[in-house]
Design a protein around this motif. Structure first.
Motif, PDB file in Angstrom:
ATOM      1  N   LEU A   3     -60.038 -17.977  45.877  1.00 26.03           N
ATOM      2  CA  LEU A   3     -60.330 -18.352  44.488  1.00 26.03           C
ATOM      3  C   LEU A   3     -61.668 -19.100  44.398  1.00 26.03           C
ATOM      4  O   LEU A   3     -62.421 -18.932  43.445  1.00 26.03           O
ATOM      5  CB  LEU A   3     -59.193 -19.211  43.911  1.00 26.03           C
ATOM      6  CG  LEU A   3     -57.856 -18.473  43.737  1.00 26.03           C
ATOM      7  CD1 LEU A   3     -56.744 -19.448  43.371  1.00 26.03           C
ATOM      8  CD2 LEU A   3     -57.966 -17.380  42.674  1.00 26.03           C
ATOM      9  N   ALA A   4     -61.958 -19.920  45.417  1.00 20.16           N
ATOM     10  CA  ALA A   4     -63.232 -20.644  45.428  1.00 20.16           C
ATOM     11  C   ALA A   4     -64.395 -19.659  45.556  1.00 20.16           C
ATOM     12  O   ALA A   4     -65.420 -19.798  44.881  1.00 20.16           O
ATOM     13  CB  ALA A   4     -63.264 -21.659  46.572  1.00 20.16           C
ATOM     14  N   ILE A   5     -64.223 -18.646  46.416  1.00 15.61           N
ATOM     15  CA  ILE A   5     -65.276 -17.638  46.586  1.00 15.61           C
ATOM     16  C   ILE A   5     -65.552 -16.934  45.260  1.00 15.61           C
ATOM     17  O   ILE A   5     -66.691 -16.691  44.881  1.00 15.61           O
ATOM     18  CB  ILE A   5     -64.871 -16.599  47.666  1.00 15.61           C
ATOM     19  CG1 ILE A   5     -64.840 -17.269  49.043  1.00 15.61           C
ATOM     20  CG2 ILE A   5     -65.818 -15.400  47.663  1.00 15.61           C
ATOM     21  CD1 ILE A   5     -64.260 -16.393  50.140  1.00 15.61           C
ATOM     22  N   MET A   6     -64.480 -16.642  44.533  1.00 14.68           N
ATOM     23  CA  MET A   6     -64.613 -15.907  43.271  1.00 14.68           C
ATOM     24  C   MET A   6     -64.945 -16.822  42.091  1.00 14.68           C
ATOM     25  O   MET A   6     -65.105 -16.343  40.978  1.00 14.68           O
ATOM     26  CB  MET A   6     -63.303 -15.181  42.951  1.00 14.68           C
ATOM     27  CG  MET A   6     -62.887 -14.140  43.964  1.00 14.68           C
ATOM     28  SD  MET A   6     -63.979 -12.718  43.944  1.00 14.68           S
ATOM     29  CE  MET A   6     -63.409 -11.850  42.482  1.00 14.68           C
ATOM     30  N   GLY A   7     -64.998 -18.127  42.310  1.00 19.16           N
ATOM     31  CA  GLY A   7     -65.275 -19.057  41.209  1.00 19.16           C
ATOM     32  C   GLY A   7     -64.146 -19.104  40.199  1.00 19.16           C
ATOM     33  O   GLY A   7     -64.377 -19.271  39.009  1.00 19.16           O
ATOM     34  N   LEU A   8     -62.914 -18.945  40.671  1.00 19.23           N
ATOM     35  CA  LEU A   8     -61.770 -18.879  39.757  1.00 19.23           C
ATOM     36  C   LEU A   8     -60.896 -20.134  39.767  1.00 19.23           C
ATOM     37  O   LEU A   8     -59.836 -20.143  39.171  1.00 19.23           O
ATOM     38  CB  LEU A   8     -60.904 -17.657  40.104  1.00 19.23           C
ATOM     39  CG  LEU A   8     -61.534 -16.292  39.811  1.00 19.23           C
ATOM     40  CD1 LEU A   8     -60.667 -15.164  40.351  1.00 19.23           C
ATOM     41  CD2 LEU A   8     -61.778 -16.121  38.317  1.00 19.23           C
ATOM     42  N   LEU A   9     -61.341 -21.182  40.453  1.00 22.39           N
ATOM     43  CA  LEU A   9     -60.536 -22.408  40.462  1.00 22.39           C
ATOM     44  C   LEU A   9     -60.774 -23.194  39.171  1.00 22.39           C
ATOM     45  O   LEU A   9     -61.864 -23.139  38.604  1.00 22.39           O
ATOM     46  CB  LEU A   9     -60.917 -23.277  41.666  1.00 22.39           C
ATOM     47  CG  LEU A   9     -60.425 -22.781  43.023  1.00 22.39           C
ATOM     48  CD1 LEU A   9     -61.116 -23.547  44.146  1.00 22.39           C
ATOM     49  CD2 LEU A   9     -58.914 -22.931  43.135  1.00 22.39           C
ATOM     50  N   PRO A  10     -59.760 -23.915  38.703  1.00 23.84           N
ATOM     51  CA  PRO A  10     -59.985 -24.750  37.526  1.00 23.84           C
ATOM     52  C   PRO A  10     -61.070 -25.787  37.841  1.00 23.84           C
ATOM     53  O   PRO A  10     -61.128 -26.303  38.954  1.00 23.84           O
ATOM     54  CB  PRO A  10     -58.626 -25.425  37.301  1.00 23.84           C
ATOM     55  CG  PRO A  10     -57.902 -25.303  38.591  1.00 23.84           C
ATOM     56  CD  PRO A  10     -58.415 -24.064  39.258  1.00 23.84           C
ATOM     57  N   ARG A  11     -61.943 -26.065  36.865  1.00 20.50           N
ATOM     58  CA  ARG A  11     -63.036 -27.008  37.132  1.00 20.50           C
ATOM     59  C   ARG A  11     -62.545 -28.443  37.181  1.00 20.50           C
ATOM     60  O   ARG A  11     -63.004 -29.231  37.998  1.00 20.50           O
ATOM     61  CB  ARG A  11     -64.120 -26.880  36.069  1.00 20.50           C
ATOM     62  CG  ARG A  11     -64.892 -25.611  36.259  1.00 20.50           C
ATOM     63  CD  ARG A  11     -66.145 -25.533  35.405  1.00 20.50           C
ATOM     64  NE  ARG A  11     -66.974 -24.470  35.936  1.00 20.50           N
ATOM     65  CZ  ARG A  11     -67.996 -24.672  36.749  1.00 20.50           C
ATOM     66  NH1 ARG A  11     -68.346 -25.892  37.098  1.00 20.50           N
ATOM     67  NH2 ARG A  11     -68.688 -23.663  37.218  1.00 20.50           N
ATOM     68  N   ARG A  12     -61.588 -28.741  36.290  1.00 19.16           N
ATOM     69  CA  ARG A  12     -61.119 -30.134  36.220  1.00 19.16           C
ATOM     70  C   ARG A  12     -60.305 -30.496  37.452  1.00 19.16           C
ATOM     71  O   ARG A  12     -59.416 -29.752  37.854  1.00 19.16           O
ATOM     72  CB  ARG A  12     -60.267 -30.343  34.970  1.00 19.16           C
ATOM     73  CG  ARG A  12     -61.110 -30.423  33.710  1.00 19.16           C
ATOM     74  CD  ARG A  12     -60.279 -30.934  32.564  1.00 19.16           C
ATOM     75  NE  ARG A  12     -59.770 -32.283  32.822  1.00 19.16           N
ATOM     76  CZ  ARG A  12     -58.862 -32.874  32.057  1.00 19.16           C
ATOM     77  NH1 ARG A  12     -58.340 -32.243  31.043  1.00 19.16           N
ATOM     78  NH2 ARG A  12     -58.448 -34.090  32.354  1.00 19.16           N
TER      79      ARG A  12
END
Ligand SMILES: Nc1ncnc2c1ncn2[C@@H]1O[C@H](COP(=O)(O)OP(=O)(O)O)[C@@H](O)[C@H]1O
Ligand SMILES: [Mg+2]
Length: 327
Positions: free
Chosen positions: A52-61
């Motif tokens: 998810l981090a690679i894809m930029g899909l983690l929640p920002r908060r």
């Protein structure tokens, strides 16, 4: 140059009232064009958070992501949201574990495949639907013209996962990330889906990151395998080396707990004792030490570094399983 080069990737979750938790802790690995690379480890070791981090899909908060994710030389972690969205779907595809929650339940399957082609490849609706039909056919969905009209709940689990593979491959991505793509499926269907995936990536030259807790899957599919434990890579090796000569006691234990057809009948399966709950923090030694049969003084006190091995992999262990001497 590698297609994907993940360097020192860390993901720390911060929640009110809880201590910051590093789900991914300095992970690095790279993927060459067309290569299949495995990320393996028990549930909770940080495989999904890595993808998810690679894809930029983690929640920002409440989430802090550091390190670099170089795709074709540019750092995905530093792209603007619009640029990243373009990359996803066009250059990088992803398949998740649960095919039902990844599909939209109220939109016919055909439109869901077509939508990707319209958005990323600028196809007209007509052309996109024609291509969607060809894609469903290519992933082995029978009677694709009819299936295009159907809704996700009308398909079996295996068919849904095939449809997701079709969506992920629709734009001919150069990299596909598959996170436990067959875990939710029956064993017989699992094998079919894995064979299909392997055929498709081989034929198209797509690089594949295969995420799984199942070493059997890795054995049949991956060129290189990264074994994760508590958010860190503990061993990396070519598939053949890893299976013939696992060096990390954790890898060794994982392999011994895979059922083998040639084992004595009635023999007990090996278990790795304890659970991830017994881990010590990496800053205080090897997190696996409390569960390890080979633990010694050097394993406790300070972080054990990941060091290159002579066979071209890497190992994070002060007392590895002895290498077998070739006869
Ligand atoms: N959004 C989140 N907030 C806090 N902790 C999380 C979050 N997502 C995952 N975690 C934790 O991070 C760790 C790694 O999770 P994950 O990557 O999903 O493991 P797996 O290897 O099974 O895919 C787990 O301990 C999980 O509980
Ligand atoms: Mg997971």
């Amino acid at each position: 140059m590698p297609l994907l080069d993940v360097r020192d990737l860390s993901v720390v979750f911060r929640r009110k009232g809880a201590r910051p938790f590093a789900a991914v802790d300095g992970v690095g690995f790279s993927v060459q064009p067309g290569q299949t690379v495995g990320l393996v480890g028990e549930s909770g070791c940080g495989k999904s958070v890595t993808s998810l981090a690679i894809m930029g899909l983690l929640p920002r908060r409440g989430t802090r992501v550091t390190g670099e994710v170089l795709f074709d030389g540019s750092d995905l972690l530093r792209l603007r949201p619009q640029e990243l969205r373009d990359r996803r779907g066009r250059d990088i595809g992803m398949i998740f574990q649960d095919p039902l929650s990844s599909l939209n339940p109220v939109i016919p399957l055909g439109l869901q495949v077509a939508e990707v082609l319209e958005r990323h490849q600028g196809r007209t609706r007509q052309a996109a639907l024609r291509e969607a039909r060809a894609l469903l056919d290519a992933v082995g969905i029978p009677d694709p013209a009819r299936r295009l009209q159907e809704f996700p709940h009308q398909l079996s689990g295996g068919m849904r996962q095939r449809a997701l593979i079709a969506i992920a491959l629709a734009c001919k991505p150069r990299l596909l990330i598959a996170d436990e793509p067959t875990t939710a499926l029956d064993v017989t269907i699992q094998a079919q889906i894995l064979t299909l995936l392997k055929e498709l990536v081989d034929r198209s030259g797509t690089a594949l990151v295969m995420i799984t807790h199942d070493l059997g899957i890795v054995a049949g599919l991956c060129d290189t395998v990264n074994v994760l434990y508590a958010g860190k890579v503990v061993e990396r090796a070519g598939r053949h080396d890893l299976f013939a000569d696992p060096r990390h006691p954790y890898t060794h234990g994982l392999l011994q707990s895979v059922p083998r057809l040639d084992a004595d009948r009635g023999g007990r399966l090996h278990q790795i004792r304890g659970s991830v709950g017994d881990n010590i923090p990496w800053s205080e030694g090897c997190a696996f030490a409390p569960r390890c049969d080979r633990v010694n003084d050097a394993c406790i006190g300070e972080t054990v570094p990941l060091e290159p091995t002579v066979r071209g992999g890497a190992l994070r262990c002060t007392n590895p399983v002895a290498q077998e001497v070739p006869a």
